[in-house]
Design an enzyme around this catalytic site. Structure first.
Site, PDB file in Angstrom:
ATOM      1  N   SER A   1       7.084  60.104  45.064  1.00 43.62           N
ATOM      2  CA  SER A   1       8.522  59.873  45.224  1.00 43.62           C
ATOM      3  C   SER A   1       9.341  60.712  44.262  1.00 43.62           C
ATOM      4  CB  SER A   1       8.837  58.398  44.927  1.00 43.62           C
ATOM      5  OG  SER A   1       8.092  57.558  45.744  1.00 43.62           O
TER       6      SER A   1
ATOM      7  N   HIS B   1       6.752  63.819  51.461  1.00 44.95           N
ATOM      8  CA  HIS B   1       7.266  62.504  51.059  1.00 44.95           C
ATOM      9  C   HIS B   1       7.729  61.731  52.287  1.00 44.95           C
ATOM     10  CE1 HIS B   1      10.566  60.110  48.761  1.00 44.95           C
ATOM     11  NE2 HIS B   1       9.456  59.411  48.869  1.00 44.95           N
TER      12      HIS B   1
ATOM     13  N   GLU C   1      10.351  64.270  53.702  1.00 40.51           N
ATOM     14  CA  GLU C   1      10.977  65.215  52.765  1.00 40.51           C
ATOM     15  C   GLU C   1       9.855  66.149  52.286  1.00 40.51           C
ATOM     16  OE1 GLU C   1      12.376  63.112  49.245  1.00 40.51           O
ATOM     17  OE2 GLU C   1      14.127  64.408  49.163  1.00 40.51           O
TER      18      GLU C   1
ATOM     19  N   ASN D   1      15.362  60.192  46.482  1.00 40.80           N
ATOM     20  CA  ASN D   1      15.303  59.278  45.336  1.00 40.80           C
ATOM     21  C   ASN D   1      16.222  59.686  44.194  1.00 40.80           C
ATOM     22  OD1 ASN D   1      13.624  57.191  46.217  1.00 40.80           O
ATOM     23  ND2 ASN D   1      11.884  58.595  46.150  1.00 40.80           N
TER      24      ASN D   1
HETATM   25  N1  LIG Z   1       6.744  52.093  48.217  1.00 41.56           N
HETATM   26  C1  LIG Z   1       7.605  52.940  48.756  1.00 41.56           C
HETATM   27  O1  LIG Z   1       8.623  52.534  49.341  1.00 41.56           O
HETATM   28  C2  LIG Z   1       7.324  54.420  48.713  1.00 41.56           C
HETATM   29  C3  LIG Z   1       8.064  55.285  49.534  1.00 41.56           C
HETATM   30  C4  LIG Z   1       7.775  56.651  49.518  1.00 41.56           C
HETATM   31  C5  LIG Z   1       6.781  57.137  48.667  1.00 41.56           C
HETATM   32  N2  LIG Z   1       6.094  56.276  47.866  1.00 41.56           N
HETATM   33  C6  LIG Z   1       5.048  56.827  46.997  1.00 41.56           C
HETATM   34  O2  LIG Z   1       3.792  56.614  47.619  1.00 41.56           O
HETATM   35  C7  LIG Z   1       2.787  56.420  46.617  1.00 41.56           C
HETATM   36  C8  LIG Z   1       2.075  55.106  46.873  1.00 41.56           C
HETATM   37  O3  LIG Z   1       3.007  54.059  46.847  1.00 41.56           O
HETATM   38  P1  LIG Z   1       2.681  52.627  47.499  1.00 41.56           P
HETATM   39  O4  LIG Z   1       3.960  51.887  47.519  1.00 41.56           O
HETATM   40  O5  LIG Z   1       1.885  52.813  48.750  1.00 41.56           O
HETATM   41  O6  LIG Z   1       1.714  52.008  46.361  1.00 41.56           O
HETATM   42  P2  LIG Z   1       0.681  50.791  46.493  1.00 41.56           P
HETATM   43  O7  LIG Z   1       0.614  50.198  45.133  1.00 41.56           O
HETATM   44  O8  LIG Z   1       1.020  49.925  47.667  1.00 41.56           O
HETATM   45  O9  LIG Z   1      -0.704  51.534  46.856  1.00 41.56           O
HETATM   46  C9  LIG Z   1      -1.368  52.411  45.983  1.00 41.56           C
HETATM   47  C10 LIG Z   1      -2.844  52.394  46.359  1.00 41.56           C
HETATM   48  O10 LIG Z   1      -3.508  53.458  45.669  1.00 41.56           O
HETATM   49  C11 LIG Z   1      -4.788  52.987  45.280  1.00 41.56           C
HETATM   50  N3  LIG Z   1      -5.241  53.837  44.185  1.00 41.56           N
HETATM   51  C12 LIG Z   1      -4.760  53.876  42.915  1.00 41.56           C
HETATM   52  N4  LIG Z   1      -5.388  54.846  42.222  1.00 41.56           N
HETATM   53  C13 LIG Z   1      -6.276  55.423  43.067  1.00 41.56           C
HETATM   54  C14 LIG Z   1      -7.209  56.496  42.938  1.00 41.56           C
HETATM   55  N5  LIG Z   1      -7.327  57.182  41.804  1.00 41.56           N
HETATM   56  N6  LIG Z   1      -7.954  56.830  44.016  1.00 41.56           N
HETATM   57  C15 LIG Z   1      -7.832  56.152  45.167  1.00 41.56           C
HETATM   58  N7  LIG Z   1      -6.964  55.129  45.355  1.00 41.56           N
HETATM   59  C16 LIG Z   1      -6.204  54.781  44.314  1.00 41.56           C
HETATM   60  C17 LIG Z   1      -4.579  51.527  44.911  1.00 41.56           C
HETATM   61  O11 LIG Z   1      -5.795  50.796  44.973  1.00 41.56           O
HETATM   62  C18 LIG Z   1      -3.556  51.087  45.966  1.00 41.56           C
HETATM   63  O12 LIG Z   1      -4.211  50.554  47.106  1.00 41.56           O
HETATM   64  C19 LIG Z   1       3.494  56.516  45.259  1.00 41.56           C
HETATM   65  O13 LIG Z   1       3.393  57.825  44.777  1.00 41.56           O
HETATM   66  C20 LIG Z   1       4.925  56.168  45.623  1.00 41.56           C
HETATM   67  O14 LIG Z   1       5.862  56.694  44.718  1.00 41.56           O
HETATM   68  C21 LIG Z   1       6.325  54.915  47.878  1.00 41.56           C
END
Ligand SMILES: NC(=O)c1ccc[n+]([C@@H]2O[C@H](COP(=O)([O-])OP(=O)(O)OC[C@H]3O[C@@H](n4cnc5c(N)ncnc54)[C@H](O)[C@@H]3O)[C@@H](O)[C@H]2O)c1
Length: 296
Positions: A120, A141, A153, A191
């Protein structure tokens, strides 16, 4: 560079599972990987439920749904990504964790593979420096939830090649998305603008300007946002919002991006939002946080 047929997704949380779902539904072979097997199980369950909802609404045929599930494989072993043409990383929003993963992926995946990050806010250029293929590293993104939201994005790192940029644009279009392109600066476009608004909503709550309900209703009915900023923060994940604010603050060096202490406190308390049952609001899984008292 080869045509993209096989997509690897690392991180089976709310974003990674959604990205895997749309890639499988759009006809790609997909490997979804998470280091935590229970997270992988939850991700798969969410994919199945979401696909079922698309079928019941008549937006996807049963045959296409069955085909998507067939195309989806799960793993906890990074080596299973060796045949992927592109890997889309969607793990925690931590630069250290992402750098470590990119460095591992670089050693495992084939030379022609593209490494994309769903970050993000974190610098694509810095993630690329942990690999021997900075020309093949790019930001992709997706918005939350990926199967519903129309936007991707695309973020070009300092060294991302024109060829990789073109391939990723084509992929995003095949996934049915509208594309915007950003240079690699903290928070990119969406963001950079959204998170300061969410942070300001926390300051309004923290300083006792209004209740959480009135802040959200004000922004929904007053500015026509579909969700209020605090409700949206819970949906995104308060940990994700805090991480992004920290990246904006350190990367842009302006005190206006300082994370609100109340946001910090909620994350410290494990109130991460909807995904864990409690954030600004309670979703019936943990006790509701007490309303903050005005501090100034
Ligand atoms: N939540 C949102 O609205 C949103 C929107 C756009 C982008 N993002 C981005 O997407 C990414 C994930 O966000 P999310 O909300 O899905 O998080 P989340 O916490 O729901 O999921 C993250 C997952 O990654 C896994 N994980 C952590 N370290 C790991 C590793 N080294 N190898 C393999 N798996 C691993 C965890 O077990 C977890 O299941 C982040 O970079 C976030 O900034 C989030």
């Amino acid at each position: 560079m080869e045509e993209i047929k096989r997509v690897g997704v690392v991180g089976g949380g709310q974003m990674g599972s959604g990205i895997a779902q749309i890639a499988a539904t759009c006809g790609f072979d997909v490997i979804l990987l998470d280091s935590d097997s229970s997270a992988l199980q939850r991700g798969l369950h969410n994919i199945q439920s979401s696909i079922n909802r698309f079928v019941s609404k008549g937006q996807l045929s049963q045959a296409m749904a069955d085909d998507a599930i067939m195309r989806l494989k799960c793993s906890t072993d990074l080596r299973d990504l060796h045949s992927a043409d592109i890997i889309i990383e969607a793990i925690v929003e931590s630069e250290g964790s992402k750098k470590e993963l990119f460095s591992q992926l670089d050693r495992i995946v084939k030379d022609s593979a593209i490494l994309a990050s769903n970050t993000s806010s974190i610098s694509i250029t810095r993630l690329a420096t942990t690999t021997r293929r900075p020309r093949q590293v790019i930001g992709m993104h997706f918005m939350n939830p990926p199967p519903i939201m129309k936007l991707v994005e695309i973020v070009r790192g300092a060294d991302t090649s024109d060829e990789v940029f073109a391939i990723v644009k084509t992929l995003a279009k095949r996934l049915g998305k509208t594309i915007i392109c950003s240079l690699d600066f903290p928070g990119f476009i969406v963001n950079r603008i959204l998170m300061p608004m969410i942070n300001e909503a926390f300051f309004a709550l923290y300083t006792g300007v209004a209740t959480k309900e009135d802040i959200d209703t004000g922004m929904k009915l007053g500015t026509n946002h579909p969700m209020g900023p605090l409700e949206l923060a819970d949906f995104i994940g308060l940990d994700v919002c805090l991480s992004i604010m920290k990246v904006l603050h350190s990367g842009l060096g302006d005190s206006k991006y300082l994370p609100c202490p109340l946001l910090v406190q909620y994350v410290d308390a494990g109130r991460l939002g909807k995904k864990c049952g409690v954030g600004v609001y309670s979703y019936g899984m943990k006790s509701s946080p007490t309303s903050p008292q005005p501090r100034i």
